[in-house]
Design a protein around this motif. Structure first.
Motif, PDB file in Angstrom:
ATOM      1  N   ILE A  51      39.241  32.001  39.055  1.00 43.19           N
ATOM      2  CA  ILE A  51      38.906  33.368  39.436  1.00 43.19           C
ATOM      3  C   ILE A  51      37.419  33.581  39.232  1.00 43.19           C
ATOM      4  O   ILE A  51      36.810  33.029  38.313  1.00 43.19           O
ATOM      5  N   PHE A  60      36.563  40.262  43.790  1.00 42.83           N
ATOM      6  CA  PHE A  60      37.078  39.021  43.200  1.00 42.83           C
ATOM      7  C   PHE A  60      37.280  37.957  44.261  1.00 42.83           C
ATOM      8  O   PHE A  60      37.428  38.240  45.453  1.00 42.83           O
ATOM      9  N   ALA A  62      39.936  34.486  44.117  1.00 44.11           N
ATOM     10  CA  ALA A  62      40.960  33.816  43.313  1.00 44.11           C
ATOM     11  C   ALA A  62      41.459  32.593  44.064  1.00 44.11           C
ATOM     12  O   ALA A  62      41.780  32.672  45.259  1.00 44.11           O
ATOM     13  N   ILE A 279      42.988  34.647  34.556  1.00 43.38           N
ATOM     14  CA  ILE A 279      44.137  34.738  35.450  1.00 43.38           C
ATOM     15  C   ILE A 279      45.095  33.599  35.162  1.00 43.38           C
ATOM     16  O   ILE A 279      44.679  32.498  34.786  1.00 43.38           O
TER      17      ILE A 279
END
Length: 299
Positions: A51, A60, A62, A279
């Motif tokens: 992430i 973000f 990911a 994450i």
């Protein structure tokens, strides 16, 4: 005899006071901020191993371990606590010829780092390599493969990837070959691989994610797995110097089952101080879930 003992005690107390006065401040620690459970109905959603949070905390990227990259915006409340992850798009990563990467040996994407110019760097640990992407939809940029070191093999290549503000890529493999052998730190810059020393290994902890914070420190996320006892996570930080890692500190060590399988980490400035966003990889199993866990650094 009594005077001799009194003088010895006085000297000891004086030395203790001097040592205390010159002692460094207590080590930094992490303060829990919150946990957000992220979900989606898309078939490719899950298995997140990396992430990256934007500099202002509003966006973000990911990465899943099946070569899917998601990106979007983040909703936060007035206290800065994460309340939503809004998917703006996702892409399946390609090889240098424009073919989609299949999950498994060629598509086992693990490490994620985004440069200041927007270039996306990804490490793979099946067929051990790194690739760069000008955008999520572009073909992979080819780069020399990293040197083979003890412990680096199928499913144990460069797991933790980070980029320093001077553009140097840092990679740490998931294994070192022996529980008593430190983890090598690999560097990549201008088409050449190098070494930046070694990171001390504690037998049960394995690197799974890394990032350079805006404070210049190198943050390493590690994992331990104990079967039915679940996962535990640890965060260390250290200074990367020409002589290797120095000034190591353990910032966090969780209990088993406290969180899911935390694999990705991003370190950024939330306007108040340094924040860490992590994450979890749910392994695409219904008994696990995708957690986004945040902590704030307290010096």
């Amino acid at each position: 005899m009594l005077d001799r003992r009194r003088r010895a005690l006085t000297a000891w107390l004086a030395a203790a006071i001097l040592m205390t006065a010159g002692a460094p401040a207590s080590a930094a620690s992490l303060e829990y901020v919150g946990t957000y459970i992220w979900s989606s109905s898309q078939d490719s959603f899950g298995g997140f191993s990396g992430i990256e949070i934007s500099a202002d905390g509003s966006g973000f990227h990911a990465l899943s371990d099946r070569s899917h990259l998601y990106w979007g915006s983040i909703d936060r409340d007035s206290q800065g606590i994460l309340r939503g992850m809004n998917i703006a798009g996702y892409a399946r990563l390609k090889d240098s010829k424009g073919l989609f990467l299949e999950p498994g040996y060629l598509g086992d994407s693990e490490g994620l780092a985004v440069a200041d110019d927007g270039t996306i760097w990804v490490s793979f640990e099946g067929f051990d390599r790194i690739a760069s992407y000008a955008s999520p939809d572009s073909n992979a940029g080819l780069h020399p493969r990293p040197p083979k070191l003890p412990g680096m093999g199928v499913n144990s290549g460069i797991e933790a990837l980070a980029i320093r503000d001077d553009g140097t890529i840092f990679g740490v493999p998931e294994r070192s070959g022996l529980e008593t052998r430190p983890f090598p730190v690999l560097t990549y810059r201008d088409g050449s691989w190098g070494r930046a020393g070694e990171i001390r290994r504690d037998p049960r902890w394995l690197p799974v994610g890394a990032d350079f914070g805006p404070d210049g420190w190198f943050y390493l996320l590690e994992r331990d797995f104990r079967g039915i006892l679940g996962f535990a996570s640890r965060v260390r930080r250290m200074q990367m110097t020409d002589d290797g890692p120095q000034d190591e500190e353990i910032l966090l060590e969780t209990q088993y089952l406290q969180y899911d399988n935390l694999e990705g980490i991003s370190v950024w400035d939330d306007g108040v101080g340094i924040r860490l966003t992590m994450i979890s990889d749910d392994n695409f199993l219904f008994v696990q879930r995708t957690e986004v866990v945040e902590y704030r650094l307290r010096d």
